[in-house]
Design a protein around this motif. Structure first.
Motif, PDB file in Angstrom:
ATOM      1  N   PHE A   1       1.004  -1.156   0.172  1.00  0.00           N
ATOM      2  CA  PHE A   1       0.016   0.153   0.103  1.00  0.00           C
ATOM      3  C   PHE A   1       0.949   0.958  -0.086  1.00  0.00           C
ATOM      4  CE2 PHE A   1      -2.253   3.213   2.379  1.00  0.00           C
ATOM      5  CZ  PHE A   1      -3.159   3.593   1.712  1.00  0.00           C
ATOM      6  N   LEU A   2       0.422   2.378  -0.858  1.00  0.00           N
ATOM      7  CA  LEU A   2       1.015   3.592  -0.662  1.00  0.00           C
ATOM      8  C   LEU A   2       0.143   4.385  -0.101  1.00  0.00           C
ATOM      9  CD1 LEU A   2       2.911   3.469  -4.323  1.00  0.00           C
ATOM     10  CD2 LEU A   2       4.043   2.987  -1.934  1.00  0.00           C
ATOM     11  N   HIS A   3       0.687   5.179   0.881  1.00  0.00           N
ATOM     12  CA  HIS A   3      -0.086   6.414   1.371  1.00  0.00           C
ATOM     13  C   HIS A   3       0.460   7.654   0.827  1.00  0.00           C
ATOM     14  CE1 HIS A   3      -1.647   8.620   5.158  1.00  0.00           C
ATOM     15  NE2 HIS A   3      -2.547   8.986   4.070  1.00  0.00           N
ATOM     16  N   LEU A   4      -0.316   8.312  -0.093  1.00  0.00           N
ATOM     17  CA  LEU A   4       0.191   9.537  -0.762  1.00  0.00           C
ATOM     18  C   LEU A   4      -0.382  10.829   0.052  1.00  0.00           C
ATOM     19  CD1 LEU A   4       0.543   7.623  -3.135  1.00  0.00           C
ATOM     20  CD2 LEU A   4      -0.479   9.444  -4.597  1.00  0.00           C
ATOM     21  N   ASN A   5       0.274  11.662   0.351  1.00  0.00           N
ATOM     22  CA  ASN A   5      -0.072  12.885   0.953  1.00  0.00           C
ATOM     23  C   ASN A   5      -1.282  13.328   0.347  1.00  0.00           C
ATOM     24  OD1 ASN A   5       1.466  14.364  -1.221  1.00  0.00           O
ATOM     25  ND2 ASN A   5       1.444  15.988   0.106  1.00  0.00           N
ATOM     26  N   LYS A   6      -1.516  13.477  -0.888  1.00  0.00           N
ATOM     27  CA  LYS A   6      -2.629  13.772  -1.608  1.00  0.00           C
ATOM     28  C   LYS A   6      -2.457  13.151  -3.111  1.00  0.00           C
ATOM     29  CE  LYS A   6      -1.490  18.620  -2.999  1.00  0.00           C
ATOM     30  NZ  LYS A   6      -1.948  19.749  -3.028  1.00  0.00           N
ATOM     31  N   THR A   7      -3.614  12.886  -3.889  1.00  0.00           N
ATOM     32  CA  THR A   7      -3.578  12.625  -5.015  1.00  0.00           C
ATOM     33  C   THR A   7      -3.869  13.824  -6.194  1.00  0.00           C
ATOM     34  OG1 THR A   7      -5.826  12.091  -4.874  1.00  0.00           O
ATOM     35  CG2 THR A   7      -4.487  10.373  -4.371  1.00  0.00           C
TER      36      THR A   7
ATOM     37  N   PRO B   1       0.974  18.855 -16.712  1.00  0.00           N
ATOM     38  CA  PRO B   1      -0.217  18.776 -16.201  1.00  0.00           C
ATOM     39  C   PRO B   1      -1.049  17.512 -16.638  1.00  0.00           C
ATOM     40  CG  PRO B   1      -0.167  21.275 -16.523  1.00  0.00           C
ATOM     41  CD  PRO B   1       1.022  20.443 -16.997  1.00  0.00           C
ATOM     42  N   GLY B   2      -1.606  16.808 -15.949  1.00  0.00           N
ATOM     43  CA  GLY B   2      -2.152  15.352 -16.415  1.00  0.00           C
ATOM     44  C   GLY B   2      -2.151  14.308 -15.542  1.00  0.00           C
ATOM     45  N   GLU B   3      -2.394  13.164 -15.747  1.00  0.00           N
ATOM     46  CA  GLU B   3      -2.661  11.930 -15.083  1.00  0.00           C
ATOM     47  C   GLU B   3      -1.314  11.377 -15.119  1.00  0.00           C
ATOM     48  OE1 GLU B   3      -5.437  11.587 -13.444  1.00  0.00           O
ATOM     49  OE2 GLU B   3      -6.701  13.062 -14.358  1.00  0.00           O
ATOM     50  N   TYR B   4      -1.091  10.683 -13.932  1.00  0.00           N
ATOM     51  CA  TYR B   4       0.115   9.828 -13.787  1.00  0.00           C
ATOM     52  C   TYR B   4      -0.302   8.773 -12.769  1.00  0.00           C
ATOM     53  CZ  TYR B   4       2.537  13.742 -15.622  1.00  0.00           C
ATOM     54  OH  TYR B   4       3.110  14.645 -16.643  1.00  0.00           O
TER      55      TYR B   4
ATOM     56  N   ALA C   1      -3.115   6.171  -8.891  1.00  0.00           N
ATOM     57  CA  ALA C   1      -3.127   7.435  -9.709  1.00  0.00           C
ATOM     58  C   ALA C   1      -3.399   8.617  -9.042  1.00  0.00           C
ATOM     59  CB  ALA C   1      -4.484   7.270 -10.692  1.00  0.00           C
ATOM     60  N   PHE C   2      -2.294   9.748  -9.617  1.00  0.00           N
ATOM     61  CA  PHE C   2      -2.657  11.006  -9.164  1.00  0.00           C
ATOM     62  C   PHE C   2      -2.309  12.086 -10.349  1.00  0.00           C
ATOM     63  CE2 PHE C   2       2.161   9.989  -9.369  1.00  0.00           C
ATOM     64  CZ  PHE C   2       2.687  11.235 -10.064  1.00  0.00           C
ATOM     65  N   ASN C   3      -2.816  13.062  -9.968  1.00  0.00           N
ATOM     66  CA  ASN C   3      -2.933  14.001 -11.292  1.00  0.00           C
ATOM     67  C   ASN C   3      -2.400  15.517 -10.894  1.00  0.00           C
ATOM     68  OD1 ASN C   3      -5.437  15.959 -10.570  1.00  0.00           O
ATOM     69  ND2 ASN C   3      -5.989  14.004 -10.042  1.00  0.00           N
TER      70      ASN C   3
ATOM     71  N   TYR D   1      -7.428   2.627 -13.299  1.00  0.00           N
ATOM     72  CA  TYR D   1      -6.780   3.257 -12.218  1.00  0.00           C
ATOM     73  C   TYR D   1      -7.144   4.793 -12.163  1.00  0.00           C
ATOM     74  CZ  TYR D   1      -4.016  -1.035 -12.205  1.00  0.00           C
ATOM     75  OH  TYR D   1      -3.558  -2.415 -12.197  1.00  0.00           O
ATOM     76  N   VAL D   2      -7.215   5.536 -13.297  1.00  0.00           N
ATOM     77  CA  VAL D   2      -7.782   6.678 -13.305  1.00  0.00           C
ATOM     78  C   VAL D   2      -9.018   7.399 -12.973  1.00  0.00           C
ATOM     79  CG1 VAL D   2      -7.416   8.852 -14.642  1.00  0.00           C
ATOM     80  CG2 VAL D   2      -5.777   7.292 -14.709  1.00  0.00           C
ATOM     81  N   ILE D   3      -9.242   8.234 -11.820  1.00  0.00           N
ATOM     82  CA  ILE D   3     -10.546   8.501 -11.765  1.00  0.00           C
ATOM     83  C   ILE D   3     -11.073   9.744 -12.396  1.00  0.00           C
ATOM     84  CG2 ILE D   3     -12.010   9.482  -9.647  1.00  0.00           C
ATOM     85  CD1 ILE D   3     -10.004   8.226  -7.699  1.00  0.00           C
TER      86      ILE D   3
END
Length: 784
Positions: free
Chosen positions: A49-55, A121-124, A145-147, A547-549
């Motif tokens: 699991f990866l806990h990102l500080n934000k997505t 800018p974009g999805e990663y 995913a994060f953007n 994976y991308v919201i």
């Protein structure tokens, strides 16, 4: 086995149609099935699991994360996971870069610098995995995913109108002339669920047999008893008003079916057949297995005479924690039906509560665990209460208890372990598992003992060869990297090769090599490899859209002011060098003395070898050798050579390693004159010289240097960007207050930390973590 016996007793009390025979254990086919299953799970699994500080990030922001590894079989943090690979991909699945994160006791953390030149800018997507996972057929990697928003904070609106309507009979088969439960799943072309209303099941005469709606993830179910020669269809309306019609698949004329009812404390499972099949299977034995993570219970049953249904009651507390796989086999152990069910009675979950105190320019949070946790580590993302920037698909609970057992990507998996309506969440989770169909394992092929290919990576292997090596010499290679805390003195093999297994080395750190041939120092020519090597050309991520919201456009149609974010550089861990004391500080220890070097000492004694004689050591040096001896010869061994250490690493009796050490670079010197605790090698005492973190031995022309092209990523200390305004909607929706990747719970089950007070109406804490005994923490807390 006690676990199986308890389950059998429960079943026998409730249903006379179930029976248990000692002959089960003797049947070679069942023994082989069980043996293959248990051997299959002899290899550890890692739930990541990866806990990102934000997505969702604003331009020029960077990404911080904490990583967790858990062993579902032992229900403990995965202590064997050391090297965690992180790969970054763009929205097309193209590989961009990778990192290796150092994990200790199932926890690690890191930082991803989002250079605007490379990360437009974009999805990663960020993917976590280990080399050890290559032993397994199933994909246990973790993807999030994060953007990065563009300057006008806009993002593409999902305009998809393509649908995939799936009808999934419970257990995997739709049987004619019997009651069946059928799951319904509606997704769009990105794999996301599409909710629907007014769903109807109609026969060929337009008679409505059933009405139902879906949940918000496009999942629903209905019951039907298909009749011979009849056809059926489903009609529904999506939440956006699109109408769909689809024919139902034809029911099977013969066989058995499965349906279940989830109740508060148990599952009631119905195994049904029809009149055409009953006569054929009368008196035949069927088997049911219940398994999870290498644990299995099994029993056999028959259909009672003149009955077309068997009722099986499974008490929740007799099931394994989390996802259980129910499989029904015929007498030849061919798998016929399968269903995933969930038991939450034995989950290792601990809860965290929080209070918040306003102390002017700072906010102080006090976290309390229930029950009390010991030796627990948490990561906490602190965001404005109105944030829209945190949309992780999983939390730590769902990553451990759900993800490893489901196929594909489960939409908003964290919901199933949230604090919503418990009954609704249990219903929705059961609906999700019903529509999973068969589990990710194939009984006919998967459950065969896997061949173990690679062991867990535990650091890196530094291997190489000294090309100007001359045999028949007393050759020693000195390897040093202050950034990695590495200092080794190696014996070379006959061909000049060497190997450093299980080594901590930092990526892009400098490695230096010095070759000692007897008493001579020679600059080595080194051919170096650091394993495992990365092969980015083979990397590509598929099924990116799952994976991308999909995001909505910025509703206020605002743009980001040019001066809204004033970023600062992320700092490496800072080493603060305090000023040296004017007078020497000598500390007494059980085994000897530690002398802290002062400026006065460093000015008086230029070289370490100039100072040691003042401590009554005999120092002999010439152009070829250096020796350090004790003034007293021990009766053991008949010599007076002193055992030498550098930064706590034993280097033996060869004092050449001390030759170029300046006193100004020495932090402390530990002297153990009696050799107590040093064994036979240290009967004449010990000297340990500690060099400062940034200091190094005097540069020599004979040092060969190379920058490591592989290794563990160095962490960065978190910093919050400087925002132009903390009261702007942009900050409230997308800004960050703080990130705490390593919060420890004390012996009383509590901890406190403080953050900058940005005067928000409320603050949200996203907390993830686990304890040494395997308890899991996942909380979303809002405080006013």
């Amino acid at each position: 086995m006690k676990r199986i016996d308890n389950l059998r007793a429960t079943l026998f009390l409730f249903f006379v149609s179930l029976f248990f025979s000692s002959s089960i254990a003797q049947k070679s086919d069942m023994r082989e099935l069980e043996s293959n299953y248990f051997k299959f799970f002899n290899i550890d699994r890692e739930a990541l699991f990866l806990h990102l500080n934000k997505t969702t990030l604003l331009p020029e922001e960077n990404l911080w994360f904490a990583a967790y590894a858990y062993n579902p079989q032992t229900a403990l943090p995965s202590a064997k996971t050391v090297n965690l690979k992180l790969d970054i991909f763009d929205s097309s699945g193209k590989f961009l870069e990778s990192q290796t994160i150092f994990m200790s006791n199932g926890k690690g953390f890191g930082y991803l610098e989002l250079d605007p030149q490379r990360f437009q800018p974009g999805e990663y997507l960020i993917k976590a995995s280990t080399n050890y996972m290559n032993n397994l057929e199933e994909d246990l990697s973790y993807v999030q995913a994060f953007n990065i928003l563009d300057k006008n904070l806009a993002s593409q609106v999902n305009t998809s109108k393509s649908y995939d309507l799936q009808l999934l009979p419970e257990g995997g088969h739709l049987l004619m002339e019997a009651i069946n439960t059928v799951g319904v799943k509606l997704i769009d072309d990105t794999g996301r669920g599409v909710s629907f209303i007014d769903a109807r099941i109609l026969d060929e005469n337009n008679n409505v047999l059933s009405n139902f709606n879906s949940n918000e993830y496009g999942l629903g179910k209905f019951s039907i008893s298909p009749l011979k020669g009849k056809s059926y269809r489903i009609e529904l309306t999506t939440a956006t008003g699109d109408k769909l019609v689809q024919e139902m698949p034809k029911a099977e004329a013969k066989g058995i079916s499965l349906s279940s009812v989830q109740r508060d404390d148990d599952y009631l499972v119905y195994v049904r057949t029809n009149e055409d099949t009953r006569k054929e299977i009368e008196g035949k034995t069927f088997y049911m297995t219940i398994n999870s993570d290498g644990k299995m219970s099994d029993f056999e049953f028959q259909f009672p005479e003149n009955e077309d249904k068997v009722n099986i009651l499974l008490e929740m507390d007799s099931l394994y924690a989390g996802v259980n796989t129910l499989t029904i086999f015929d007498s030849q152990l061919n798998p016929l039906l399968e269903r995933l069910i969930f038991s939450d009675t034995k989950l290792k979950r601990s809860r965290i509560s929080s209070t918040m105190q306003n102390r002017g320019d700072s906010l102080v949070f006090k976290l309390t665990s229930e029950p009390k946790l010991k030796n627990a580590s948490l990561s906490v993302s602190v965001l404005p209460g109105e944030t829209k920037a945190y949309n992780q698909n999983h939390n730590l609970l769902s990553a451990i208890y759900l993800k490893p057992y489901t196929k594909g990507v489960v939409e908003n998996a964290a919901y199933y372990f949230s604090d919503g309506d418990p009954k609704q969440i249990r219903y929705d989770l059961d609906l999700l598992l019903l529509t999973q169909g068969w589990s990710r394992y194939d009984w006919n092929s998967t459950f065969k003992p896997p061949q173990k290919l690679v062991d867990h990576d535990a650091g890196f292997k530094i291997q190489g060869q000294v090309l100007n090596y001359k045999p028949n010499r007393d050759n020693k290679l000195v390897v040093r990297s202050p950034e990695s805390g590495l200092f080794k003195v190696l014996e070379l093999k006959e061909d000049g090769s060497f190997e450093l297994p299980n080594t901590y080395v930092s990526d892009n750190s400098e490695l230096s090599f010095r070759l000692m041939q007897g008493s001579r120092e020679i600059k080595p020519v080194v051919n170096l490899t650091i394993l495992p090597e990365e092969r980015p050309e083979n990397k590509r991520l598929t099924n990116v859209s799952e994976y991308v919201i999909p995001r909505k456009a910025w509703e206020n149609n605002q743009t980001l002011p040019d001066d809204f974010l004033k970023n600062a550089e992320a700092l490496d861990t800072v080493v603060v060098n305090a000023e040296r004391r004017e007078n020497p500080l000598r500390k007494k220890t059980i085994n000897g003395d530690i002398t802290m070097v002062t400026d006065k000492m460093a000015k008086r004694y230029l070289n370490l070898l100039d100072w040691l004689p003042t401590q009554n050591y005999i120092v002999f040096q010439n152009t070829e050798m250096v020796t350090i001896k004790s003034p007293i010869i021990s009766s053991i061994g008949g010599n007076n050579n002193v055992l030498l250490f550098l930064n706590g690493v034993q280097v033996g009796y060869d004092a050449n390693i001390y030759r170029d050490i300046l006193m100004e670079n020495v932090e402390s010197i530990e002297i153990n004159r009696n050799g107590f605790g040093m064994g036979m090698n240290g009967v004449n005492g010990m000297i340990n010289v500690n060099i400062g973190h940034a200091a190094a031995a005097q540069e020599s022309r004979n040092i060969y240097k190379v920058v490591a092209n592989n290794g563990f990523s160095t962490n960065k200390e978190f910093y919050a960007p400087k925002y132009a305004s903390y009261q702007h909607d942009i900050y409230r929706n997308y800004g960050v207050i703080d990130w705490k990747p390593a919060v420890s719970i004390d012996k009383d089950g509590q901890t406190t930390f403080k953050v900058l007070n940005t005067a928000q109406r409320s603050v949200k804490l996203f907390i993830e973590g686990m304890s040494a005994d395997g308890n899991i923490i996942s909380e979303e807390i809002i405080l006013d």
